[in-house]
Write a protein that holds these residues in place. Structure first.
Motif, PDB file in Angstrom:
ATOM      1  N   ASP A  54       0.869  -1.183   0.000  1.00  0.00           N
ATOM      2  CA  ASP A  54       0.000   0.000   0.000  1.00  0.00           C
ATOM      3  C   ASP A  54       0.899   1.223   0.000  1.00  0.00           C
ATOM      4  O   ASP A  54       1.401   1.645   1.040  1.00  0.00           O
ATOM      5  CB  ASP A  54      -0.901  -0.013   1.237  1.00  0.00           C
ATOM      6  CG  ASP A  54      -1.949   1.098   1.211  1.00  0.00           C
ATOM      7  OD1 ASP A  54      -1.693   2.140   0.587  1.00  0.00           O
ATOM      8  OD2 ASP A  54      -3.007   0.924   1.841  1.00  0.00           O
ATOM      9  N   SER A  55       1.132   1.775  -1.181  1.00  0.00           N
ATOM     10  CA  SER A  55       2.062   2.900  -1.308  1.00  0.00           C
ATOM     11  C   SER A  55       1.564   4.142  -0.589  1.00  0.00           C
ATOM     12  O   SER A  55       2.368   4.920  -0.045  1.00  0.00           O
ATOM     13  CB  SER A  55       2.300   3.213  -2.787  1.00  0.00           C
ATOM     14  OG  SER A  55       2.874   2.109  -3.448  1.00  0.00           O
ATOM     15  N   GLU A  56       0.255   4.344  -0.582  1.00  0.00           N
ATOM     16  CA  GLU A  56      -0.295   5.531   0.070  1.00  0.00           C
ATOM     17  C   GLU A  56      -0.130   5.451   1.586  1.00  0.00           C
ATOM     18  O   GLU A  56       0.300   6.412   2.229  1.00  0.00           O
ATOM     19  CB  GLU A  56      -1.767   5.699  -0.282  1.00  0.00           C
ATOM     20  CG  GLU A  56      -2.392   6.968   0.279  1.00  0.00           C
ATOM     21  CD  GLU A  56      -3.829   7.161  -0.177  1.00  0.00           C
ATOM     22  OE1 GLU A  56      -4.503   8.054   0.381  1.00  0.00           O
ATOM     23  OE2 GLU A  56      -4.275   6.418  -1.087  1.00  0.00           O
ATOM     24  N   GLN A  93       1.949   3.503   3.042  1.00  0.00           N
ATOM     25  CA  GLN A  93       3.333   3.077   3.265  1.00  0.00           C
ATOM     26  C   GLN A  93       3.370   1.864   4.205  1.00  0.00           C
ATOM     27  O   GLN A  93       3.967   1.892   5.281  1.00  0.00           O
ATOM     28  CB  GLN A  93       4.181   4.232   3.807  1.00  0.00           C
ATOM     29  CG  GLN A  93       4.347   5.364   2.793  1.00  0.00           C
ATOM     30  CD  GLN A  93       5.334   6.414   3.233  1.00  0.00           C
ATOM     31  OE1 GLN A  93       5.146   7.044   4.280  1.00  0.00           O
ATOM     32  NE2 GLN A  93       6.384   6.614   2.470  1.00  0.00           N
TER      33      GLN A  93
END
Length: 444
Positions: free
Chosen positions: A78-80, A82
């Motif tokens: 989940d890049s958002e 992190q």
């Protein structure tokens, strides 16, 4: 009749299968949880701290050298947020590791992480290393040959740096890794923990003969009250501990199954009097981290930066914490190879940097002394006196050593520091000693 028996049997098998799947879903065995928590942690740190590709990290760092079960772990990044989630067979034993700036990634078994975040230390200037980050490598063909020899660098090598007379004389990086890639030191972190304690001894806030009951009050009522900081640094506390990594053990349970790592380690009973038995223990170093953080107080999360990383110019260095904001002082520090070399050079210089003493006079001499109970293999300041089982032919050599082939060899009589980092499982039998010997021969 026969068909009826087959139907009943099939129904029973189906029920057993469903029951087993339900059990794995509701209460997965600890071994599975260790695997997914380990996977989430390693991928999270390498993606958000070191900037590497998640799928590559899973395949190369986690699955290739690890337990066969790890081949069935899948991840979701989940890049958002992190964060990284890992599961076994895409459904079972879910584990989450989340990133915070300046603190790296932490796994959570229950609840959430604090909102703490740290600014990175200021980058060094444009001058020559170590004051800056510019390197003027030696053109000596023997030095260049040693740092490009696959046999000396070893399988899985990622970075090597040689420092002679306080200057980097050569370095080498594997494909996909550069001088700017932070790399995990694993148990080399233990020696940094010892260094942080040394800074507090220097300031008069701690002493080697301090006990640990202020941080672990339950010890005050039993034999553990006699354990001192010195005993812990020597890995001779007498506490029970299993450091095995092949299955669920004390160390894997601490690192991957609990939120309060220091609390778990402190729950172990005493099995011997202090200084009688050498027991290598990651729990010991993590308990020491909790102790020095309690001494520092509310600013403890910024203390490594203030006390060591900023003065030494280690701008890339990140010590990671558990879910309770205790530094995992045994295992989790990332830094570039050049910054790991700065720490090695700092110890070589007796705890001085740019003319300032950050450690007490003579403290590194004490750190380098053998622990009597270790049969000559370990030194008092969380250091080894041998490299991967090889006795070095240098009486004053000491080593920082970490899981999967991380090492820093310090050779005071040759004014040399040799850093070697990589992913080299112990079963391969690699030792950095031949690399160090080649560099010594090339520079004498």
């Amino acid at each position: 009749m026969f068909k009826r028996i087959l139907k009943i049997t099939a129904s029973l098998v189906g029920l057993l299968l469903l029951g087993g799947l339900a059990f794995l879903w509701i209460a997965p065995p600890d071994l599975l949880r260790v695997g997914t928590n380990y996977s989430a942690k390693i991928v999270c740190s390498n993606v958000f701290l070191a900037g590497r590709d998640a799928d590559e990290v899973l395949a190369v760092d986690v699955q290739a050298p690890g337990h066969p079960l790890l081949k069935y772990v899948s991840i979701k990044v989940d890049s958002e947020a992190q964060a990284v989630e890992a599961r076994l067979f895409r459904f079972f034993a879910p584990a989450t590791s989340a990133y915070r700036a300046g603190l790296g990634c932490s796994n959570t078994q229950s609840g959430t992480l604090s909102a703490a975040q740290l600014d990175a230390p200021a980058a060094p200037g444009t001058g020559l290393w170590p004051a800056g980050n510019r390197v003027a490598p030696s053109q000596d063909p023997e030095v260049l040959a040693a740092l490009s020899d696959p046999a000396l660098l070893g399988e899985g090598f990622r970075a090597a740096v040689a420092v002679k007379n306080g200057r980097i004389i050569g370095e080498s990086y594997a494909e996909g890794f550069t001088a700017d890639t932070p790399l995990l030191g694993w148990s080399m972190t233990k020696t940094v923990t010892a260094g942080l304690i040394g800074t507090l001894i220097h300031s008069g806030q701690m002493a080697l003969q301090d006990d640990l009951t202020a941080s672990y009050p339950e010890w005050a009522t039993d034999d553990r009250k006699a354990i001192t900081v010195e005993d812990m640094l020597a890995m001779a506390s007498g506490l029970r501990w299993n450091e095995g990594y092949g299955n669920v053990s004390d160390v894997t349970r601490m690192l991957y199954l609990v939120d309060d790592m220091a609390g778990f380690a402190a729950s172990q009973p005493a099995e011997a009097a202090p200084q009688q038995v050498f027991t290598y223990s990651s729990g010991t170093s993590t308990m020491l981290a909790r102790l020095w953080q309690d001494v520092v107080g509310e600013d403890s999360l910024t203390y490594p930066k203030k006390a060591l990383f900023q003065p030494l110019g280690m701008a890339s260095a990140v010590m990671e914490t558990d879910a309770r904001d205790t530094f995992v002082g045994s295992s989790y520090m990332y830094a570039t190879a050049r910054d790991w070399a700065r720490f090695g050079q700092f110890l070589l210089q007796g705890g001085e940097w740019n003319g300032a003493a950050l450690l007490p006079v003579g403290f590194t001499d004490w750190m380098f002394e053998p622990v009597p109970a270790s049969d000559g293999v370990y030194a008092k300041g969380h250091l080894w006196l041998e490299a991967s089982g090889d006795k070095p032919p240098f009486e004053d050599a000491v080593w920082l050593s970490g899981h999967d082939g991380q090492s820093i060899g310090i050779f005071p009589s040759h004014d040399l520091v040799v850093v070697r980092l990589g992913l080299t499982p112990s079963r391969l039998g690699y030792s950095a000693l031949p690399l160090a010997q080649a560099l010594i021969e090339a520079t004498e």
